[in-house]
Motif scaffolding. Structure first.
Motif, PDB file in Angstrom:
ATOM      1  N   LEU A 131      -9.465  10.473   1.665  1.00 32.72           N
ATOM      2  CA  LEU A 131      -9.205  11.544   3.000  1.00 32.72           C
ATOM      3  C   LEU A 131      -9.642  10.780   4.169  1.00 32.72           C
ATOM      4  O   LEU A 131      -8.727  11.097   5.189  1.00 32.72           O
ATOM      5  N   LEU A 132     -10.611  10.055   4.427  1.00 32.94           N
ATOM      6  CA  LEU A 132     -10.949   9.445   5.724  1.00 32.94           C
ATOM      7  C   LEU A 132      -9.818   8.347   6.177  1.00 32.94           C
ATOM      8  O   LEU A 132      -9.528   8.175   7.366  1.00 32.94           O
ATOM      9  N   GLY A 133      -9.369   7.723   5.008  1.00 31.21           N
ATOM     10  CA  GLY A 133      -8.213   6.788   5.480  1.00 31.21           C
ATOM     11  C   GLY A 133      -6.898   7.508   5.898  1.00 31.21           C
ATOM     12  O   GLY A 133      -6.209   7.162   6.797  1.00 31.21           O
ATOM     13  N   ASN A 134      -6.718   8.480   5.379  1.00 31.80           N
ATOM     14  CA  ASN A 134      -5.550   9.566   5.761  1.00 31.80           C
ATOM     15  C   ASN A 134      -5.765  10.188   7.111  1.00 31.80           C
ATOM     16  O   ASN A 134      -4.873  10.247   7.747  1.00 31.80           O
ATOM     17  N   LEU A 135      -6.937  10.568   7.327  1.00 28.15           N
ATOM     18  CA  LEU A 135      -7.393  11.174   8.535  1.00 28.15           C
ATOM     19  C   LEU A 135      -6.982  10.075   9.906  1.00 28.15           C
ATOM     20  O   LEU A 135      -6.373  10.488  10.697  1.00 28.15           O
ATOM     21  N   SER A 158       0.821  -1.112   0.039  1.00 30.29           N
ATOM     22  CA  SER A 158      -0.089   0.159   0.222  1.00 30.29           C
ATOM     23  C   SER A 158       0.900   1.376  -0.014  1.00 30.29           C
ATOM     24  O   SER A 158       2.232   1.277   0.133  1.00 30.29           O
ATOM     25  N   ASP A 159       0.245   2.349  -0.382  1.00 32.34           N
ATOM     26  CA  ASP A 159       0.707   3.724  -0.259  1.00 32.34           C
ATOM     27  C   ASP A 159       1.174   4.255   1.188  1.00 32.34           C
ATOM     28  O   ASP A 159       0.688   3.527   1.857  1.00 32.34           O
ATOM     29  N   SER A 160       2.259   5.028   1.352  1.00 35.69           N
ATOM     30  CA  SER A 160       2.307   5.554   2.562  1.00 35.69           C
ATOM     31  C   SER A 160       1.194   6.328   2.843  1.00 35.69           C
ATOM     32  O   SER A 160       0.513   7.007   1.988  1.00 35.69           O
ATOM     33  N   PRO A 161       1.098   6.892   3.979  1.00 36.02           N
ATOM     34  CA  PRO A 161       0.048   7.668   4.656  1.00 36.02           C
ATOM     35  C   PRO A 161       0.297   9.165   3.623  1.00 36.02           C
ATOM     36  O   PRO A 161       1.091   9.632   3.730  1.00 36.02           O
ATOM     37  N   GLY A 162      -0.922   9.757   3.242  1.00 36.36           N
ATOM     38  CA  GLY A 162      -1.008  10.692   2.889  1.00 36.36           C
ATOM     39  C   GLY A 162      -1.658  12.038   3.677  1.00 36.36           C
ATOM     40  O   GLY A 162      -2.427  12.595   3.593  1.00 36.36           O
ATOM     41  N   PHE A 163      -0.391  12.503   4.676  1.00 33.02           N
ATOM     42  CA  PHE A 163      -0.606  13.432   5.532  1.00 33.02           C
ATOM     43  C   PHE A 163       0.707  14.262   5.710  1.00 33.02           C
ATOM     44  O   PHE A 163       1.782  13.567   5.673  1.00 33.02           O
ATOM     45  N   PHE A 164       0.731  15.322   6.189  1.00 36.68           N
ATOM     46  CA  PHE A 164       1.942  16.149   6.677  1.00 36.68           C
ATOM     47  C   PHE A 164       1.499  17.239   7.800  1.00 36.68           C
ATOM     48  O   PHE A 164       0.433  17.737   7.475  1.00 36.68           O
ATOM     49  N   ARG A 165       2.238  17.085   8.955  1.00 38.44           N
ATOM     50  CA  ARG A 165       1.788  18.361   9.977  1.00 38.44           C
ATOM     51  C   ARG A 165       2.900  19.281   9.944  1.00 38.44           C
ATOM     52  O   ARG A 165       4.081  19.164   9.619  1.00 38.44           O
ATOM     53  N   LEU A 166       2.164  20.471  10.495  1.00 36.73           N
ATOM     54  CA  LEU A 166       3.133  21.539  10.870  1.00 36.73           C
ATOM     55  C   LEU A 166       2.170  22.543  11.808  1.00 36.73           C
ATOM     56  O   LEU A 166       1.218  22.254  11.989  1.00 36.73           O
ATOM     57  N   MET A 167       3.027  23.304  12.397  1.00 38.00           N
ATOM     58  CA  MET A 167       2.425  24.128  13.391  1.00 38.00           C
ATOM     59  C   MET A 167       2.146  25.462  12.567  1.00 38.00           C
ATOM     60  O   MET A 167       3.056  26.064  12.118  1.00 38.00           O
ATOM     61  N   VAL A 168       0.973  26.029  12.912  1.00 41.35           N
ATOM     62  CA  VAL A 168       0.955  27.628  12.535  1.00 41.35           C
ATOM     63  C   VAL A 168       0.253  28.273  13.923  1.00 41.35           C
ATOM     64  O   VAL A 168      -0.733  27.811  14.126  1.00 41.35           O
ATOM     65  N   GLY A 169       1.228  28.924  14.221  1.00 43.18           N
ATOM     66  CA  GLY A 169       1.146  29.410  15.649  1.00 43.18           C
ATOM     67  C   GLY A 169       0.897  28.462  16.642  1.00 43.18           C
ATOM     68  O   GLY A 169       1.614  27.677  16.946  1.00 43.18           O
ATOM     69  N   VAL A 190      -1.451  22.090  12.050  1.00 42.68           N
ATOM     70  CA  VAL A 190      -2.249  21.711  10.815  1.00 42.68           C
ATOM     71  C   VAL A 190      -1.973  20.445  10.149  1.00 42.68           C
ATOM     72  O   VAL A 190      -0.555  20.356   9.997  1.00 42.68           O
ATOM     73  N   THR A 191      -2.729  19.662   9.724  1.00 42.16           N
ATOM     74  CA  THR A 191      -2.453  18.217   9.190  1.00 42.16           C
ATOM     75  C   THR A 191      -3.065  18.423   7.828  1.00 42.16           C
ATOM     76  O   THR A 191      -4.168  18.631   7.691  1.00 42.16           O
ATOM     77  N   VAL A 192      -2.198  18.387   6.802  1.00 43.48           N
ATOM     78  CA  VAL A 192      -2.515  18.414   5.383  1.00 43.48           C
ATOM     79  C   VAL A 192      -2.869  16.826   5.107  1.00 43.48           C
ATOM     80  O   VAL A 192      -2.101  16.011   5.356  1.00 43.48           O
ATOM     81  N   LEU A 193      -4.288  16.599   4.670  1.00 43.73           N
ATOM     82  CA  LEU A 193      -4.448  15.408   4.417  1.00 43.73           C
ATOM     83  C   LEU A 193      -5.045  15.403   2.970  1.00 43.73           C
ATOM     84  O   LEU A 193      -5.654  15.960   2.178  1.00 43.73           O
ATOM     85  N   SER A 194      -4.494  14.393   2.081  1.00 40.09           N
ATOM     86  CA  SER A 194      -4.534  14.041   0.827  1.00 40.09           C
ATOM     87  C   SER A 194      -5.833  13.162   0.655  1.00 40.09           C
ATOM     88  O   SER A 194      -5.993  12.356   1.232  1.00 40.09           O
ATOM     89  N   ASP A 195      -6.535  13.574  -0.373  1.00 41.08           N
ATOM     90  CA  ASP A 195      -7.789  12.822  -0.630  1.00 41.08           C
ATOM     91  C   ASP A 195      -7.608  12.187  -2.033  1.00 41.08           C
ATOM     92  O   ASP A 195      -8.480  11.240  -2.404  1.00 41.08           O
TER      93      ASP A 195
END
Length: 182
Positions: free
Chosen positions: A88-92, A4-15, A19-24
């Motif tokens: 999206l839900l799987g990556n969430l 399977s593919d690696s998870p489609g998400f990336f985290r970063l802090m904004v203040g 924020v977690t960017v989730l790929s659909d």
């Protein structure tokens, strides 16, 4: 082997918010539909930059963890754009959250690639989330006249998005679509 593919998400802090960017998922779009202008000039620019007549586009949503709330900005395409979206839900879940934890969904606009993920198999995909959208968008998508015109023109994506909003309405959950800001 992991097939399977690696998870489609990336985290970063904004203040103070995480924020977690989730790929659909991704889709190919014709350059002629995406770019406007002189078609010969566009074709030359694509060719000189070793690009084809189609672009791979990414569909991403943003999960904002404020510490008090989980707010999802846009809900992805779900299955409205075919087999390469709806992740999206799987990556969430892969990012460590559950769909029922999402408190609110803010829709930047109500095109199919932003609202299709609100429903999953005729059920609300994010069952506890309040969906917030602009009044003008809600009125447009619930307008029978607009959807009849789209049907006559064969605009399948508009009709798919309309079905998502009407599904919320018909199931008695339209009170969760807030018109404008509260």
């Amino acid at each position: 082997m992991i097939k399977s593919d690696s998870p489609g998400f990336f985290r970063l802090m904004v203040g103070d918010c995480e924020v977690t960017v989730l790929s659909d998922g991704k889709n190919l779009l014709a350059a002629a539909k995406l770019l406007q202008g002189d078609t010969a000039r566009i074709a030359d620019a694509l060719k000189s930059n070793f690009l084809g007549e189609q672009f791979e586009t990414s569909h991403n949503s943003f999960l904002v963890n404020t510490g008090d709330k989980l707010v999802l900005v846009d809900a992805g395409a779900g299955t409205l754009l075919g087999p390469h979206t709806g992740k999206l839900l799987g990556n969430l879940v892969a990012a460590g959250y559950r769909p029922e934890q999402v408190d609110e969904v803010y829709l930047t606009h109500m095109h199919a690639d932003h609202i299709g993920g609100l429903m999953s198999e005729n059920r609300r995909a994010l069952p506890n989330a309040v969906v917030r959208a602009d009044t003008r968008d809600v009125d447009y998508w619930l307008s029978k006249e607009n959807m009849q015109a789209a049907s006559c023109r064969g605009e399948a994506l508009l009709l798919g998005g309309h079905r998502v909003i009407v599904s919320l309405h018909d199931s008695g959950q339209d009170q969760d679509v807030r018109r404008g800001a509260d």
